[in-house]
Design a protein around this motif. Structure first.
Motif, PDB file in Angstrom:
ATOM      1  N   VAL A  97      -3.620  -2.968   7.142  1.00 33.09           N
ATOM      2  CA  VAL A  97      -2.591  -3.946   6.586  1.00 33.09           C
ATOM      3  C   VAL A  97      -2.939  -4.304   5.099  1.00 33.09           C
ATOM      4  CG1 VAL A  97      -3.861  -5.881   7.092  1.00 33.09           C
ATOM      5  CG2 VAL A  97      -1.305  -6.377   6.876  1.00 33.09           C
ATOM      6  N   THR A  98      -4.391  -4.217   4.846  1.00 28.98           N
ATOM      7  CA  THR A  98      -4.650  -4.396   3.210  1.00 28.98           C
ATOM      8  C   THR A  98      -3.956  -3.091   2.408  1.00 28.98           C
ATOM      9  OG1 THR A  98      -6.731  -5.374   3.719  1.00 28.98           O
ATOM     10  CG2 THR A  98      -6.501  -4.281   1.524  1.00 28.98           C
ATOM     11  N   ASP A  99      -3.826  -1.903   2.954  1.00 29.18           N
ATOM     12  CA  ASP A  99      -3.478  -0.793   2.315  1.00 29.18           C
ATOM     13  C   ASP A  99      -1.897  -0.703   2.182  1.00 29.18           C
ATOM     14  OD1 ASP A  99      -3.463   1.966   1.367  1.00 29.18           O
ATOM     15  OD2 ASP A  99      -2.268   2.357   3.040  1.00 29.18           O
ATOM     16  N   ALA A 100      -1.179  -1.400   3.531  1.00 32.48           N
ATOM     17  CA  ALA A 100       0.208  -1.656   3.506  1.00 32.48           C
ATOM     18  C   ALA A 100       0.881  -2.662   2.753  1.00 32.48           C
ATOM     19  CB  ALA A 100       0.658  -1.806   4.898  1.00 32.48           C
ATOM     20  N   MET A 101       0.022  -3.510   2.189  1.00 31.19           N
ATOM     21  CA  MET A 101       0.422  -5.118   1.491  1.00 31.19           C
ATOM     22  C   MET A 101       0.159  -4.450  -0.080  1.00 31.19           C
ATOM     23  SD  MET A 101      -0.815  -8.170   3.830  1.00 31.19           S
ATOM     24  CE  MET A 101       0.319  -9.282   2.463  1.00 31.19           C
ATOM     25  N   THR A 102      -0.570  -3.350  -0.175  1.00 32.26           N
ATOM     26  CA  THR A 102      -0.798  -3.051  -1.840  1.00 32.26           C
ATOM     27  C   THR A 102       0.242  -2.007  -2.159  1.00 32.26           C
ATOM     28  OG1 THR A 102      -2.601  -1.500  -0.943  1.00 32.26           O
ATOM     29  CG2 THR A 102      -3.260  -3.861  -1.780  1.00 32.26           C
TER      30      THR A 102
END
Length: 418
Positions: free
Chosen positions: A279-284
């Motif tokens: 989710v960290t990667d997706a949100m960035t």
């Protein structure tokens, strides 16, 4: 050489959509081929544990299924023209193995998912067909999962295949806006399957681990096929972060244990790490969407040592964004708990009063359960008992009903009437 039955079942579930997709792409008769593949899977499930897994399991399945298809077509032959069709459908002795460079050998799982989520189908039919065609579950397994008679589920799947045939849908990936719209349906179907597994809507068990695991498996496949799609990454992250708490959600007798009372040492921290990274990667890297936001909220819950140490302000902010992006009374209902943790239970109750005017939620057991929880926080135990009892009467889940009745019974005597 014999093979472990669990190993065989896992392999067949992985191969089912590949075999089905390859044959539908080749012959175009989804309605007939899906039945043929199911027969081949049943045959393999019986023979492979005893005889051993063949050297080329994908080729074995596609060849056997193609022969079943020929048998089906032959059985309805009445004229010479149909006999000629059968001749054209005769399978080769072996079918290409995954990993070959053969032009006809590619992973059709994504195309198959889009086909099973065809807009001509009802949501219930989309779920059933996805579980059978892509998940490889039998009709009996799907019927048990959704607590309906097997003939009812068989009829639902049969109608779904006939509707796809009547719609004239081709076995190709949609493009442009149609593809984006269909992908939203695919993600929603996987989301529905996971939620039914994580909190069963009926029956005496809180969880259906088989359904939750199948939803995660299928979403992993989708993520592998479309790794740069933020919504898919967000959905997979949400499933992993939520499922990480699975073992701590129930007690020895299957009773529900709410988040605040769970033993967090029992959470699956490997899944938490994987989901948080996703989710960290997706949100960035992608635009915010409902799945990424829900996953981010789940991550905040999972990284907190306790309920009191949870970053409720950040959770409240994320729910506000979710409400604007995808208006849904359930998001506001969940935000009411965050508001209560920040500004006190009365502030949360005021937000619930606004929700009580929403016809979609007025009689929902979740609204009564959250109100009971906030009233208990505020010290109104009589009111809490009343609403716990109301919530218990409104839920079709026996596990939730037992939990809510226990909560109601724990309030002062007489408060559960009404």
């Amino acid at each position: 050489m014999s093979a472990d039955r669990t190993t065989v079942e896992g392999l067949l579930r992985a191969l089912a959509p590949q075999a089905l997709g390859a044959l539908v792409r080749r012959y175009g008769r989804f309605d007939l081929i899906e039945d043929a593949v199911q027969e081949a899977l049943a045959d393999a499930a019986t023979r492979w544990p005893a005889d051993g897994i063949p050297d080329h399991p994908h080729g074995w399945l596609t060849t056997v299924a193609a022969r079943r298809l020929v048998d089906q077509v032959r059985s309805e032959q009445a004229r010479r023209r149909r006999e000629e069709t059968v001749a054209a459908l005769e399978p080769e002795q072996t079918c290409p193995e995954p990993g070959d460079d053969t032009p006809g050998n590619r992973d059709d799982t994504l195309t198959l998912l889009f086909l099973c989520c065809h807009p001509a189908l009802t949501p219930a039919s989309q779920v059933a067909l996805t579980l059978r065609a892509v998940g490889g579950l039998t009709t009996a397994e799907i019927a048990r999962a959704y607590f309906v008679p097997e003939p009812t589920m068989a009829a639902r799947i049969s109608r779904a295949k006939q509707r796809i045939k009547a719609a004239g849908s081709e076995f190709t990936l949609p493009v442009g806006q149609d593809r984006a719209a269909r992908l939203r349906v695919v993600l929603h179907v996987l989301y529905v399957i996971f939620n039914e597994g994580y909190t069963a809507s009926s029956g005496d068990r809180l969880r259906r681990d088989d359904l939750a695991a199948e939803a995660i498996r299928l979403t992993r496949i989708l993520h592998r096929l479309l790794p740069d799609d933020g919504a898919i990454s967000g959905l997979l992250a949400l499933m992993l972060l939520t499922d990480a708490r699975r073992d701590a959600r129930t007690g020895p007798d299957g009773e529900l244990i709410p988040l605040a009372e769970q033993d967090r040492s029992r959470w699956d921290h490997g899944r938490i790490a994987e989901g948080t990274a996703l989710v960290t990667d997706a949100m960035t890297r992608s635009a915010l969407g409902p799945y990424q936001l829900q996953a981010a909220i789940a991550a905040l819950h999972n990284e907190a040592p306790s309920t009191s140490e949870t970053d409720w302000r950040q959770i409240n902010t994320l729910y506000k964004i979710l409400e604007r992006l995808s208006p849904n009374p359930m998001a506001t209902l969940n935000r009411a708990v965050a508001v209560a943790m920040i500004d006190g239970p009365q502030a949360g109750l005021r937000l619930l009063d606004q929700l009580a005017k929403d016809d979609r939620l007025t009689e929902h057991h979740r609204l009564h359960a959250v109100r009971a929880h906030l009233l208990e926080m505020a010290g109104d135990l009589t009111g809490a008992g009343k609403y716990y009892a109301c919530a218990a009467r409104g839920t079709p889940s026996l596990a939730e009903r037992r939990f809510l009745r226990t909560r109601a019974a724990g309030m002062p005597p007489g408060c559960t009437s009404g």
